[in-house]
Scaffold this motif. Structure first.
Motif, PDB file in Angstrom:
ATOM      1  N   ASN A  92      -5.035 -11.005   1.224  1.00  0.00           N
ATOM      2  CA  ASN A  92      -4.646  -9.613   1.502  1.00  0.00           C
ATOM      3  C   ASN A  92      -3.995  -9.484   2.867  1.00  0.00           C
ATOM      4  O   ASN A  92      -2.959  -8.836   3.012  1.00  0.00           O
ATOM      5  N   LEU A  95      -0.500 -11.117   2.953  1.00  0.00           N
ATOM      6  CA  LEU A  95       0.506 -10.325   2.245  1.00  0.00           C
ATOM      7  C   LEU A  95       0.867  -9.076   3.033  1.00  0.00           C
ATOM      8  O   LEU A  95       2.029  -8.695   3.112  1.00  0.00           O
ATOM      9  N   ARG A 171       5.472  -8.583  -6.983  1.00  0.00           N
ATOM     10  CA  ARG A 171       4.589  -8.757  -5.824  1.00  0.00           C
ATOM     11  C   ARG A 171       3.152  -8.997  -6.259  1.00  0.00           C
ATOM     12  O   ARG A 171       2.440  -9.837  -5.706  1.00  0.00           O
ATOM     13  N   ARG A 175       0.939 -12.280  -5.526  1.00  0.00           N
ATOM     14  CA  ARG A 175      -0.375 -12.150  -4.915  1.00  0.00           C
ATOM     15  C   ARG A 175      -1.430 -12.880  -5.747  1.00  0.00           C
ATOM     16  O   ARG A 175      -2.294 -13.592  -5.208  1.00  0.00           O
ATOM     17  N   SER A 179      -3.662 -16.024  -4.611  1.00  0.00           N
ATOM     18  CA  SER A 179      -5.119 -15.929  -4.711  1.00  0.00           C
ATOM     19  C   SER A 179      -5.679 -17.113  -5.496  1.00  0.00           C
ATOM     20  O   SER A 179      -6.693 -17.716  -5.106  1.00  0.00           O
TER      21      SER A 179
END
Ligand code: ZN
Length: 245
Positions: A92, A95, A171, A175, A179
């Motif tokens: 998080n 990003l 996006r 992500r 992850s």
């Protein structure tokens, strides 16, 4: 009359209970004696006084070898835990720090467009538009039936919304990928650490505990032998310690 044997170190005669035959000794101690006196056999005798250095040497060697093994495992564990390749990253945060202004807006638009409030707002606008223009309410009819301006407006919204939502989805996919990659590295690191911890536990259970017990037994044996070989202390009476003149 106790039996007498000859010490293999200095050839002096000792009672049986003042020493030990080699076949009664632990293999580690026996091997060390044979190393220094190659002629020694199982039936050879050694007095406790000459046995003591070999016992101490054996104990020290066992402790040293355990220490060495433990240090080796600990070093391996430290190295794995400090491994930069397995550095865990906060997805998080990473990003958020690399997000551009356009991407932030795309996320926000996708978030609003994918909500019930947006659908309700959409329906309200449509109904109002159609009602006002269809029934000529308040004398307004800027877009009469079949509502061509409304069609154009809706087409524009749809045309713009699609790429924005796709941008946001890309996006999200990126992500997820990050992850998953992160999880994979964490799993790998955890697995490695667990493996080493297992080795450490195995070593502790299988060798260290056993060695500790053996060392304790050997110390106990030494103490017993010392009790046998040391003459009992002279009885002490106050005022009696000065030599009589
Ligand atoms: Zn001796």
């Amino acid at each position: 009359m106790p039996k007498v044997a000859v010490c293999l170190v200095d050839g002096k005669r000792h009672d049986y209970d003042r020493g030990s035959f080699l076949w009664n000794l632990r293999p580690g101690i026996k091997n060390r004696i044979v190393r220094d006196y190659p002629k020694a056999q199982g039936s050879s005798f050694i007095c406790y006084e000459h046995l003591l250095p070999y016992q101490i040497e054996t104990i020290q060697a066992m402790i040293r070898s355990d220490e060495k093994q433990m240090n080796k495992i600990n070093r391996k564990l430290t190295r794995t835990m400090a491994d930069k390749e397995y550095q865990v990253t906060d997805v998080n945060e990473t990003l958020q720090n690399t997000q551009t202004f356009g991407q932030k807006i795309a996320d926000r638009v996708a978030e609003v467009a994918g909500s019930w409030s947006f659908i309700i707002f959409y329906i309200v606008v449509l109904v109002a538009w159609i009602t006002i223009n269809g029934l000529h309410l308040f004398g307004v009819h800027f877009d009469p039936y079949p509502f061509i301006l409304l069609n154009l407006f809706l087409s524009c919204v749809a045309a713009l919304q699609a790429p924005v939502i796709m941008m946001s989805q890309n996006r999200a996919a990126y992500r997820d990928r990050m992850s998953a990659e992160n999880d994979y590295h964490i799993n790998l690191k955890t697995e490695e650490e667990l493996r080493i911890l297992h080795a450490k536990m195995d070593h502790l259970m299988q060798h260290q505990f056993e060695h500790n017990l053996e060392v304790q037994q050997m110390i106990f044996e030494i103490l017993t032998e010392m009790k046998i070989t040391t003459p009992p202390p002279k009885k002490y009476f106050p005022g009696n310690d000065k030599p009589k003149s």
